[in-house]
Write a protein that holds these residues in place. Structure first.
Motif, PDB file in Angstrom:
ATOM      1  N   ASN A 298       2.786  46.188 -11.831  1.00 53.28           N
ATOM      2  CA  ASN A 298       1.745  46.116 -12.852  1.00 53.28           C
ATOM      3  C   ASN A 298       0.544  45.324 -12.335  1.00 53.28           C
ATOM      4  O   ASN A 298      -0.606  45.711 -12.548  1.00 53.28           O
ATOM      5  CB  ASN A 298       2.287  45.478 -14.126  1.00 53.28           C
ATOM      6  N   MET A 299       0.818  44.216 -11.633  1.00 49.99           N
ATOM      7  CA  MET A 299      -0.267  43.428 -11.065  1.00 49.99           C
ATOM      8  C   MET A 299      -1.067  44.262 -10.060  1.00 49.99           C
ATOM      9  O   MET A 299      -2.307  44.250 -10.060  1.00 49.99           O
ATOM     10  CB  MET A 299       0.269  42.172 -10.374  1.00 49.99           C
ATOM     11  N   ALA A 300      -0.361  45.009  -9.213  1.00 48.43           N
ATOM     12  CA  ALA A 300      -1.035  45.826  -8.197  1.00 48.43           C
ATOM     13  C   ALA A 300      -1.865  46.933  -8.842  1.00 48.43           C
ATOM     14  O   ALA A 300      -2.955  47.261  -8.363  1.00 48.43           O
ATOM     15  CB  ALA A 300      -0.013  46.420  -7.239  1.00 48.43           C
ATOM     16  N   SER A 301      -1.363  47.504  -9.930  1.00 45.94           N
ATOM     17  CA  SER A 301      -2.123  48.568 -10.596  1.00 45.94           C
ATOM     18  C   SER A 301      -3.435  48.025 -11.144  1.00 45.94           C
ATOM     19  O   SER A 301      -4.480  48.683 -11.050  1.00 45.94           O
ATOM     20  CB  SER A 301      -1.293  49.199 -11.717  1.00 45.94           C
ATOM     21  N   GLU A 302      -3.413  46.821 -11.697  1.00 41.76           N
ATOM     22  CA  GLU A 302      -4.635  46.209 -12.215  1.00 41.76           C
ATOM     23  C   GLU A 302      -5.564  45.775 -11.079  1.00 41.76           C
ATOM     24  O   GLU A 302      -6.787  45.881 -11.189  1.00 41.76           O
ATOM     25  CB  GLU A 302      -4.275  44.997 -13.090  1.00 41.76           C
ATOM     26  N   LEU A 303      -4.966  45.293  -9.985  1.00 43.32           N
ATOM     27  CA  LEU A 303      -5.755  44.881  -8.833  1.00 43.32           C
ATOM     28  C   LEU A 303      -6.522  46.071  -8.252  1.00 43.32           C
ATOM     29  O   LEU A 303      -7.701  45.954  -7.894  1.00 43.32           O
ATOM     30  CB  LEU A 303      -4.845  44.270  -7.761  1.00 43.32           C
ATOM     31  N   ALA A 304      -5.864  47.216  -8.184  1.00 44.48           N
ATOM     32  CA  ALA A 304      -6.537  48.422  -7.685  1.00 44.48           C
ATOM     33  C   ALA A 304      -7.719  48.797  -8.575  1.00 44.48           C
ATOM     34  O   ALA A 304      -8.781  49.188  -8.079  1.00 44.48           O
ATOM     35  CB  ALA A 304      -5.538  49.580  -7.611  1.00 44.48           C
ATOM     36  N   ILE A 305      -7.532  48.663  -9.873  1.00 46.41           N
ATOM     37  CA  ILE A 305      -8.606  48.990 -10.815  1.00 46.41           C
ATOM     38  C   ILE A 305      -9.816  48.086 -10.593  1.00 46.41           C
ATOM     39  O   ILE A 305     -10.968  48.538 -10.648  1.00 46.41           O
ATOM     40  CB  ILE A 305      -8.098  48.887 -12.269  1.00 46.41           C
ATOM     41  N   THR A 306      -9.573  46.807 -10.328  1.00 47.21           N
ATOM     42  CA  THR A 306     -10.703  45.887 -10.084  1.00 47.21           C
ATOM     43  C   THR A 306     -11.477  46.277  -8.837  1.00 47.21           C
ATOM     44  O   THR A 306     -12.640  45.899  -8.677  1.00 47.21           O
ATOM     45  CB  THR A 306     -10.219  44.432  -9.945  1.00 47.21           C
ATOM     46  N   ASN A 307     -10.839  47.023  -7.954  1.00 47.54           N
ATOM     47  CA  ASN A 307     -11.497  47.497  -6.738  1.00 47.54           C
ATOM     48  C   ASN A 307     -12.022  48.928  -6.888  1.00 47.54           C
ATOM     49  O   ASN A 307     -12.301  49.600  -5.888  1.00 47.54           O
ATOM     50  CB  ASN A 307     -10.519  47.424  -5.555  1.00 47.54           C
TER      51      ASN A 307
END
Length: 400
Positions: A298-307
């Motif tokens: 879940n953290m990685a999915s949100e991190l990708a969105i910020t990029n």
């Protein structure tokens, strides 16, 4: 007030009626396909399209079946032109480093077997020949391997040995040699007596931990020693105090912090490092997992969105077949399984029609129908993962 409440109830009833009236059965055949081999161009094209503008790709696995390693290897190859070169696995950093070192050797399977013989069951999910085909492929393509999980409960022998061989601080080396002997004896006791409480992790106490920290002289050694205490705490929540939420949440937080340590270092060379994760299915789910935590995925999915990118989440499960248990206490390391009743009813209806090795279901477009067409169990799958891959007649991986 009564009039308002009445109006609210009428609206609610009408909305519910409307949803039920609109409910219709969606045929999954329009969103799925089958292939006998992952080299099939249909599968390759499907994956390529979804890898575009992605940063993180998760393979959520059923542990113990060899097809997951085959799938991850195929995915890794397809993902090369999209900038994916890092594989992240469910081990700690020391185990990942050992795996990478062995995969880079001239005889990786022989060396992996030697490591397993010396430190049996220290690396639980990857003590098999099939996954080493993936690891050697990663290394041949100049890829990296990250390990973000806790230290395994019977891994203290391996980690003590690693620090002994790498430290230049003699007092620390001397102390760890003593502890390694204790850890080896504790493991033998556990195997001989089939005693889950015998491994050294349960003998490792706060005084010993603090003594080691005093002897450690550099940041890497301190971090490796702190990881031992982290895993002690995590296992205690599960085995001793029975605080299962704390067990899962603390482990999830550790995986995130371990991942970010790698990630920040990788960002020095590439502002948006891309990573393929091979983890247990629960760790690869977006949103709240079945253990009620927001995991690394879940953290990685949100991190990708910020990029301004996205993540891609596969879940790979066997329908029926055989799996390796990875349990040193079991008389049979390979057991048969049947997952058919565990799948949502919508998937169960499809199972008799599957004729090829891999069934691939694109879950993403099904979300627009989720609230009016599907069972609650299937809704959870649709929103946690992007692609469901089912394996017909799964085989156990070939253990050492």
């Amino acid at each position: 007030m009564k009039i308002l409440m009445y109006a609210f109830c009428v609206v609610l009833l009408f909305t519910t009626f409307s949803l039920n009236a609109q409910k219709k059965e969606i045929q999954l055949a329009g969103y799925s396909f089958e292939v006998e081999n992952l080299s099939d161009q249909k599968f390759i094209d499907f994956v390529k399209k979804r890898l575009e503008n992605s940063q993180f790709t998760f393979v959520g696995e059923q542990h113990g079946i060899k097809e997951v390693g085959i799938f991850t290897n195929a995915l890794y190859n397809i993902a090369q032109p999209y900038g994916y070169h890092t594989l992240c696995i469910e081990t700690d950093a020391i185990a990942a480093e050992k795996i990478k070192e062995i995969a880079a050797s001239s005889t990786p399977i022989d060396n992996a077997k030697k490591l397993h013989q010396e430190f049996q069951f220290s690396i639980p999910f990857y003590n098999n020949e099939d996954d080493y085909e993936l690891f050697t492929n990663v290394v041949k393509k100049q890829g990296d391997i990250w390990g973000i999980d806790q230290t395994f409960m019977v891994q203290f022998r391996l980690n003590f040995d690693y620090i002994i061989k790498t430290t230049s601080h003699q007092p620390l080396k001397k102390k760890l040699k003593e502890l390694k002997k204790e850890a080896v004896m504790a493991y033998q006791e556990a195997i001989t007596n089939k005693d889950y409480n015998a491994p050294y992790i349960f003998k490792y106490d706060e005084k010993t931990h603090k003594d080691l920290l005093k002897l450690a002289k550099d940041e890497k050694e301190i971090e490796m020693i702190n990881q031992l205490w982290n895993t002690k705490v995590i296992y205690a929540y599960n085995n001793i105090t029975k605080e299962y939420y704390k067990n899962n949440n603390t482990r999830g937080q550790l995986m995130k912090s371990n991942f970010l340590r790698y990630y920040r270092e990788a960002k020095k060379k590439n502002n948006t490092p891309k990573v393929i994760f091979k983890l247990g299915a629960n760790h690869a789910a977006k949103g709240l997992t079945r253990t009620n935590i927001y995991d690394i995925s879940n953290m990685a999915s949100e991190l990708a969105i910020t990029n301004d990118m996205h993540s891609l989440h596969f879940v790979v499960m066997g329908i029926t077949g055989k799996t390796a248990t990875g349990n040193p206490f079991t008389p049979d390391p390979v057991v048969a399984f049947d997952n058919t009743k565990k799948f949502p009813e919508e998937v169960q209806k499809v199972l008799p029609t599957i004729t090829k090795k891999y069934y691939v279901l694109d879950l993403t477009p099904l979300r627009e129908h989720a609230y009016s067409s599907f069972s609650d169990a299937f809704k959870k799958v649709i929103f946690k993962y992007d692609v469901l891959v089912l394996v017909k007649n799964a085989e156990a991986f070939k253990g050492f």
